[in-house]
Design a protein around this motif. Structure first.
Motif, mmCIF file in Angstrom:
data_model
loop_
_atom_site.group_PDB
_atom_site.id
_atom_site.type_symbol
_atom_site.label_atom_id
_atom_site.label_comp_id
_atom_site.label_asym_id
_atom_site.label_seq_id
_atom_site.Cartn_x
_atom_site.Cartn_y
_atom_site.Cartn_z
ATOM 1 N N MET A 238 86.211 -92.920 102.326
ATOM 2 C CA MET A 238 86.897 -93.339 101.049
ATOM 3 C C MET A 238 86.273 -92.267 100.004
ATOM 4 N N ASP A 239 85.043 -91.660 100.102
ATOM 5 C CA ASP A 239 84.410 -90.791 99.161
ATOM 6 C C ASP A 239 85.271 -89.420 99.250
ATOM 7 N N PHE A 240 85.580 -89.020 100.333
ATOM 8 C CA PHE A 240 86.103 -87.885 100.681
ATOM 9 C C PHE A 240 87.581 -87.946 100.048
ATOM 10 N N ILE A 241 88.283 -89.156 100.158
ATOM 11 C CA ILE A 241 89.387 -89.231 99.430
ATOM 12 C C ILE A 241 89.430 -89.152 97.957
ATOM 13 N N LEU A 242 88.711 -89.832 97.649
ATOM 14 C CA LEU A 242 88.422 -89.643 95.852
ATOM 15 C C LEU A 242 88.333 -88.375 95.563
ATOM 16 N N GLU A 243 87.311 -87.731 96.232
ATOM 17 C CA GLU A 243 86.726 -86.258 95.963
ATOM 18 C C GLU A 243 88.128 -85.284 95.858
ATOM 19 N N SER A 244 88.682 -85.602 96.938
ATOM 20 C CA SER A 244 90.091 -84.684 97.027
ATOM 21 C C SER A 244 91.022 -85.051 96.179
ATOM 22 N N LEU A 245 91.295 -86.372 95.701
ATOM 23 C CA LEU A 245 92.012 -86.629 94.695
ATOM 24 C C LEU A 245 91.631 -85.859 93.369
ATOM 25 N N GLN A 246 90.203 -85.998 92.967
ATOM 26 C CA GLN A 246 89.746 -85.502 92.050
ATOM 27 C C GLN A 246 90.174 -83.903 91.633
ATOM 28 N N TYR A 247 90.092 -82.992 92.778
ATOM 29 C CA TYR A 247 90.432 -81.680 92.863
ATOM 30 C C TYR A 247 91.991 -81.502 92.671
ATOM 31 N N LEU A 248 92.490 -82.239 93.311
ATOM 32 C CA LEU A 248 93.963 -82.176 93.079
ATOM 33 C C LEU A 248 94.690 -82.422 91.534
ATOM 34 N N LEU A 249 93.858 -83.314 90.913
ATOM 35 C CA LEU A 249 94.309 -83.566 89.512
ATOM 36 C C LEU A 249 93.471 -82.668 88.322
ATOM 37 N N ASP A 250 92.747 -81.290 89.059
ATOM 38 C CA ASP A 250 92.216 -80.499 88.381
ATOM 39 C C ASP A 250 93.130 -79.167 88.168
ATOM 40 N N PRO A 251 93.877 -78.856 87.041
ATOM 41 C CA PRO A 251 94.880 -77.620 86.981
ATOM 42 C C PRO A 251 94.084 -76.331 87.414
ATOM 43 N N ASP A 252 92.849 -76.187 86.991
ATOM 44 C CA ASP A 252 91.922 -74.990 87.407
ATOM 45 C C ASP A 252 91.866 -74.889 88.930
ATOM 46 N N TRP A 253 91.740 -76.107 89.631
ATOM 47 C CA TRP A 253 91.388 -75.967 91.129
ATOM 48 C C TRP A 253 92.840 -75.635 91.665
ATOM 49 N N ILE A 254 93.726 -76.322 91.329
ATOM 50 C CA ILE A 254 95.108 -76.125 91.934
ATOM 51 C C ILE A 254 95.613 -74.649 91.802
ATOM 52 N N MET A 255 95.261 -74.093 90.743
ATOM 53 C CA MET A 255 95.737 -72.552 90.554
ATOM 54 C C MET A 255 94.914 -71.598 91.438
ATOM 55 N N LYS A 256 93.494 -72.085 91.692
ATOM 56 C CA LYS A 256 92.710 -71.128 92.602
ATOM 57 C C LYS A 256 92.958 -71.396 94.214
ATOM 58 N N ASN A 257 93.541 -72.539 94.367
ATOM 59 C CA ASN A 257 93.959 -73.198 95.704
ATOM 60 C C ASN A 257 95.426 -73.142 96.205
ATOM 61 N N GLY A 258 95.927 -72.135 96.264
ATOM 62 C CA GLY A 258 97.323 -72.212 96.548
ATOM 63 C C GLY A 258 98.359 -72.480 95.481
ATOM 64 N N GLY A 259 97.943 -72.657 94.090
ATOM 65 C CA GLY A 259 98.811 -72.837 93.041
ATOM 66 C C GLY A 259 99.879 -73.871 93.244
ATOM 67 N N LEU A 260 100.725 -73.659 92.637
ATOM 68 C CA LEU A 260 102.030 -74.679 92.836
ATOM 69 C C LEU A 260 102.617 -74.865 94.013
ATOM 70 N N TYR A 261 102.384 -73.852 94.824
ATOM 71 C CA TYR A 261 102.881 -73.826 96.096
ATOM 72 C C TYR A 261 102.182 -75.142 96.898
ATOM 73 N N LEU A 262 100.889 -75.282 96.706
ATOM 74 C CA LEU A 262 100.390 -76.390 97.217
ATOM 75 C C LEU A 262 100.850 -77.784 96.706
ATOM 76 N N VAL A 263 101.401 -77.758 95.538
ATOM 77 C CA VAL A 263 102.063 -79.071 95.075
ATOM 78 C C VAL A 263 103.262 -79.241 95.914
ATOM 79 N N LEU A 264 104.029 -78.204 96.080
ATOM 80 C CA LEU A 264 105.119 -78.371 96.891
ATOM 81 C C LEU A 264 104.984 -79.094 98.198
ATOM 82 N N LEU A 265 103.761 -78.638 98.830
ATOM 83 C CA LEU A 265 103.340 -79.191 100.232
ATOM 84 C C LEU A 265 103.017 -80.523 100.140
#
Length: 219
Positions: free
Chosen positions: A1-28
């Motif tokens: 559960m902690d892993f899921i919550l931590e992952s969700l926190q990263y996914l909602l961070d614009p800076d983290w998204i752009m550093k880890n696949g950008g909007l192509y990650l969002v597509l997936l």
């Protein structure tokens, strides 16, 4: 559960998204959430809003165009395509493995009464169900799977799949694009995202509850 919550926190961070696949990650992520069972916990609504914020960022204009509005249209088309494909995959999965879902014994995640309820629901307003499911977390993951399981008319499913995807992606991504460059929104992003989920889901839930009450009164 902690892993899921931590992952969700990263996914909602614009800076983290752009550093880890950008909007192509969002597509997936959108593809997984809208058609694969394991993606039911993914935050589709907030993620589309954050993507709009990323596109609106003056200093980090996403590829491939130099003009933000062209980038917005470009990514909304890709997001829409991804979530449409996700629903088609979910439909195929439900149809292909309906012999497992429709077995007489209850499973830990699906009960026989739920299958019958879904069948009756889709018989009466299947297209409407597919369209509004986009705005309901968790439901949007299972809706296409159930549609395939109960063998909903594919042409009807396809039409409402496309319509629902367009309305969902365009409305929420555009909202993020319009509001995302406002300093107050950036500084209060967590509260904005919570309010967004409530704003998006509340009208749908109220509408369904109202219809149910009216049906009960008629009976």
């Amino acid at each position: 559960m902690d892993f899921i919550l931590e992952s969700l926190q990263y996914l909602l961070d614009p800076d983290w998204i752009m550093k880890n696949g950008g909007l192509y990650l969002v597509l997936l992520i959108l593809f997984i959430e809208t058609g694969i069972i394991i993606g039911f916990f993914l935050p589709g609504d907030p993620l589309l809003f954050v993507s709009g914020m990323v596109i609106a960022s003056a200093n980090e204009t996403p590829y491939p165009f130099e003009t933000q509005i062209f980038n917005l249209l470009f990514w909304m088309v890709l997001f829409t395509g991804s979530t449409i494909l996700g629903n088609f995959f979910g439909y195929w999965f439900g149809y292909k493995f309906k012999h497992v879902v429709n077995r007489k014994e209850d499973t830990w995640f699906l009960k026989r009464k739920h299958i019958q309820t879904a069948h009756d629901f889709y018989e009466k307003r299947g297209g409407f169900a597919i369209a509004i499911a986009r705005f309901l977390p968790i439901v949007r993951t299972f809706a296409p799977i159930i549609a395939g399981t109960v063998e909903m008319n594919f042409k009807k499913f396809a039409m409402y799949n496309v319509v629902g995807a367009i309305v969902w992606v365009v409305s929420i991504t555009s909202l993020g694009y319009i509001l995302g460059d406002i300093p107050w929104v950036k500084n209060n992003l967590e509260y904005i995202l919570i309010a967004l989920v409530l704003l998006v889901t509340a009208p749908v839930i109220i509408k369904l509850m109202t219809k149910k009450e009216n049906t009960n009164q008629t009976i």
